[in-house]
Design an enzyme around this catalytic site. Structure first.
Site, PDB file in Angstrom:
ATOM      1  N   SER A   1       0.858  -1.183   0.000  1.00  0.00           N
ATOM      2  CA  SER A   1       0.000   0.000   0.000  1.00  0.00           C
ATOM      3  C   SER A   1       0.894   1.232   0.000  1.00  0.00           C
ATOM      4  O   SER A   1       2.043   1.167   0.479  1.00  0.00           O
ATOM      5  CB  SER A   1      -0.877   0.008   1.262  1.00  0.00           C
ATOM      6  OG  SER A   1      -1.523   1.260   1.401  1.00  0.00           O
TER       7      SER A   1
ATOM      8  N   TYR B   1      -1.768  -1.544  10.197  1.00  0.00           N
ATOM      9  CA  TYR B   1      -1.856  -1.682   8.733  1.00  0.00           C
ATOM     10  C   TYR B   1      -0.570  -1.183   8.076  1.00  0.00           C
ATOM     11  O   TYR B   1       0.021  -1.870   7.227  1.00  0.00           O
ATOM     12  CB  TYR B   1      -3.060  -0.880   8.226  1.00  0.00           C
ATOM     13  CG  TYR B   1      -3.340  -1.047   6.755  1.00  0.00           C
ATOM     14  CD1 TYR B   1      -3.989  -2.182   6.260  1.00  0.00           C
ATOM     15  CD2 TYR B   1      -2.984  -0.058   5.838  1.00  0.00           C
ATOM     16  CE1 TYR B   1      -4.259  -2.334   4.897  1.00  0.00           C
ATOM     17  CE2 TYR B   1      -3.245  -0.197   4.484  1.00  0.00           C
ATOM     18  CZ  TYR B   1      -3.893  -1.335   4.020  1.00  0.00           C
ATOM     19  OH  TYR B   1      -4.151  -1.470   2.673  1.00  0.00           O
TER      20      TYR B   1
HETATM   21  N1  LIG Z   1      -8.621  -0.424  -2.276  1.00  0.00           N
HETATM   22  C1  LIG Z   1      -7.596   0.360  -1.971  1.00  0.00           C
HETATM   23  O1  LIG Z   1      -7.687   1.611  -2.061  1.00  0.00           O
HETATM   24  C2  LIG Z   1      -6.293  -0.228  -1.514  1.00  0.00           C
HETATM   25  C3  LIG Z   1      -5.216   0.655  -1.331  1.00  0.00           C
HETATM   26  C4  LIG Z   1      -3.999   0.125  -0.921  1.00  0.00           C
HETATM   27  C5  LIG Z   1      -3.855  -1.229  -0.704  1.00  0.00           C
HETATM   28  N2  LIG Z   1      -4.919  -2.053  -0.876  1.00  0.00           N
HETATM   29  C6  LIG Z   1      -4.712  -3.470  -0.609  1.00  0.00           C
HETATM   30  O2  LIG Z   1      -5.191  -4.235  -1.696  1.00  0.00           O
HETATM   31  C7  LIG Z   1      -5.756  -5.465  -1.223  1.00  0.00           C
HETATM   32  C8  LIG Z   1      -7.204  -5.598  -1.694  1.00  0.00           C
HETATM   33  O3  LIG Z   1      -7.910  -4.445  -1.266  1.00  0.00           O
HETATM   34  P1  LIG Z   1      -9.483  -4.283  -1.486  1.00  0.00           P
HETATM   35  O4  LIG Z   1      -9.759  -2.830  -1.408  1.00  0.00           O
HETATM   36  O5  LIG Z   1      -9.939  -5.065  -2.649  1.00  0.00           O
HETATM   37  O6  LIG Z   1     -10.006  -4.946  -0.134  1.00  0.00           O
HETATM   38  P2  LIG Z   1     -11.420  -5.666   0.191  1.00  0.00           P
HETATM   39  O7  LIG Z   1     -11.640  -5.478   1.630  1.00  0.00           O
HETATM   40  O8  LIG Z   1     -12.465  -5.208  -0.754  1.00  0.00           O
HETATM   41  O9  LIG Z   1     -11.114  -7.203  -0.107  1.00  0.00           O
HETATM   42  C9  LIG Z   1     -10.179  -7.911   0.654  1.00  0.00           C
HETATM   43  C10 LIG Z   1     -10.573  -9.369   0.681  1.00  0.00           C
HETATM   44  O10 LIG Z   1      -9.617 -10.053   1.522  1.00  0.00           O
HETATM   45  C11 LIG Z   1     -10.327 -10.972   2.324  1.00  0.00           C
HETATM   46  N3  LIG Z   1      -9.583 -11.251   3.559  1.00  0.00           N
HETATM   47  C12 LIG Z   1      -9.251 -10.373   4.536  1.00  0.00           C
HETATM   48  N4  LIG Z   1      -8.645 -11.008   5.551  1.00  0.00           N
HETATM   49  C13 LIG Z   1      -8.592 -12.327   5.203  1.00  0.00           C
HETATM   50  C14 LIG Z   1      -8.108 -13.504   5.831  1.00  0.00           C
HETATM   51  N5  LIG Z   1      -7.570 -13.483   7.074  1.00  0.00           N
HETATM   52  N6  LIG Z   1      -8.215 -14.684   5.193  1.00  0.00           N
HETATM   53  C15 LIG Z   1      -8.779 -14.752   3.960  1.00  0.00           C
HETATM   54  N7  LIG Z   1      -9.281 -13.679   3.320  1.00  0.00           N
HETATM   55  C16 LIG Z   1      -9.190 -12.483   3.937  1.00  0.00           C
HETATM   56  C17 LIG Z   1     -11.658 -10.288   2.620  1.00  0.00           C
HETATM   57  O11 LIG Z   1     -12.637 -11.245   3.007  1.00  0.00           O
HETATM   58  C18 LIG Z   1     -11.966  -9.605   1.298  1.00  0.00           C
HETATM   59  O12 LIG Z   1     -12.734 -10.412   0.442  1.00  0.00           O
HETATM   60  C19 LIG Z   1      -5.608  -5.433   0.297  1.00  0.00           C
HETATM   61  O13 LIG Z   1      -4.419  -6.099   0.675  1.00  0.00           O
HETATM   62  C20 LIG Z   1      -5.492  -3.952   0.596  1.00  0.00           C
HETATM   63  O14 LIG Z   1      -4.789  -3.710   1.808  1.00  0.00           O
HETATM   64  C21 LIG Z   1      -6.132  -1.597  -1.273  1.00  0.00           C
END
Ligand SMILES: NC(=O)c1ccc[n+]([C@@H]2O[C@H](COP(=O)([O-])OP(=O)(O)OC[C@H]3O[C@@H](n4cnc5c(N)ncnc54)[C@H](O)[C@@H]3O)[C@@H](O)[C@H]2O)c1
Length: 256
Positions: A149, A162
């Protein structure tokens, strides 16, 4: 569409495991790899989300392997990789996408809350990468992409667990790239900025305007980065991270 044909060739017959594929970026990744020829294994702790991704994959003619897993539990991870080996013979591409944060003052964050974030985001990424690497090694190599991130690089208040987990992922990425290079396994990370996974049309004009790129990110922006990092043609790229944030981490913000 020559570009699409070329992409299909890149991932045809590759087996790609996408964690956190039950929502958001992970779901977009699963659909994109399937559309571009890969056999997709989807994993998530959220069964409803997984079922939704499975249904969407079926709609585009793709029969995925779906595994319910809690990545904070080491035994769940080893069982998942045993099942993958039994069902599809092993994987070539791993996207460690699952992750979450807890936004709480550092004075109040409970130890088990800290642990839950670190155990999923950082330990889960390490354990999945190690299991995947053992399978990739037998298959002649592979590519791992870790979702970090921009919060690994800069912060808003109350994001300690985080931010630490995502910064840890960057260290893990270059360490594993160096350890696994001789097995032809590449390890890279993506640092997304604001990627809107909900209603993009509900965003305000100022949400877009604050980005040097003039818009908020979409899941497809991460798909494109991930395709680049897992494309076998880019096998000189390992141990690094790609920031995909519309320029936000390069923008100085001082109040005028
Ligand atoms: N969306 C953003 O703006 C953004 C920005 C920076 C980083 N990220 C990173 O990108 C990745 C995806 O983000 P997103 O926005 O799609 O998130 P999201 O919350 O929409 O989806 C994340 C998925 O991971 C699953 N998950 C979480 N913990 C888990 C566990 N212990 N075991 C199995 N599954 C688990 C959740 O059930 C969910 O389906 C994440 O790692 C997030 O930190 C996202």
């Amino acid at each position: 569409m020559p570009g699409i044909e070329q992409e299909q060739a890149h991932f045809a017959e590759k087996i790609a495991l996408i964690t956190g594929a039950g929502a958001g970026i992970g779901q977009a990744l699963a659909l994109a790899y399937a559309r571009n020829g890969a056999v997709v294994v989807i994993a998530d702790r959220n069964e409803v989300g997984l079922a939704d991704t499975s249904t969407q994959l079926k709609r585009i003619g793709h029969e995925s392997v779906s595994i319910t897993v809690d990545l904070s539990i080491p035994g769940d991870i080893s069982s998942m990789f045993t099942r993958i080996e039994e069902l599809v013979g092993g994987i070539d591409i791993l996207v460690n996408n699952a992750g979450f944060g807890i936004w709480k003052s550092p004075y109040e964050l409970e130890l088990d809350e800290w642990d839950s974030v670190i155990h999923t985001n950082l330990r889960g990424t390490f354990l999945c990468s190690r299991e995947a690497a053992a399978q990739m090694k037998k298959r002649g190599g592979g590519a791992i992409v870790n979702l970090s991130s921009t919060r690994a690089l800069m912060s808003e208040p109350n994001s300690e667990a985080y931010a630490a987990s995502k910064a840890g992922i960057l260290g893990l990425t270059h360490a594993m790239a160096v350890s696994l290079g001789h097995d032809h396994i590449r390890v890279n990370a993506i640092c997304p900025g604001w990627i809107e996974t909900g209603d993009y049309n509900a965003l305000r004009s100022e949400d877009h305007a604050q980005h040097p790129a003039g818009r908020v990110g979409r899941p497809e922006d991460i798909v494109n980065a991930c395709f680049y990092l897992t494309d076998p043609n880019n096998d000189f790229v390992t141990g690094t991270h790609l920031t995909v944030d519309g320029g936000m981490t390069r923008r100085m913000i001082y109040e005028e």
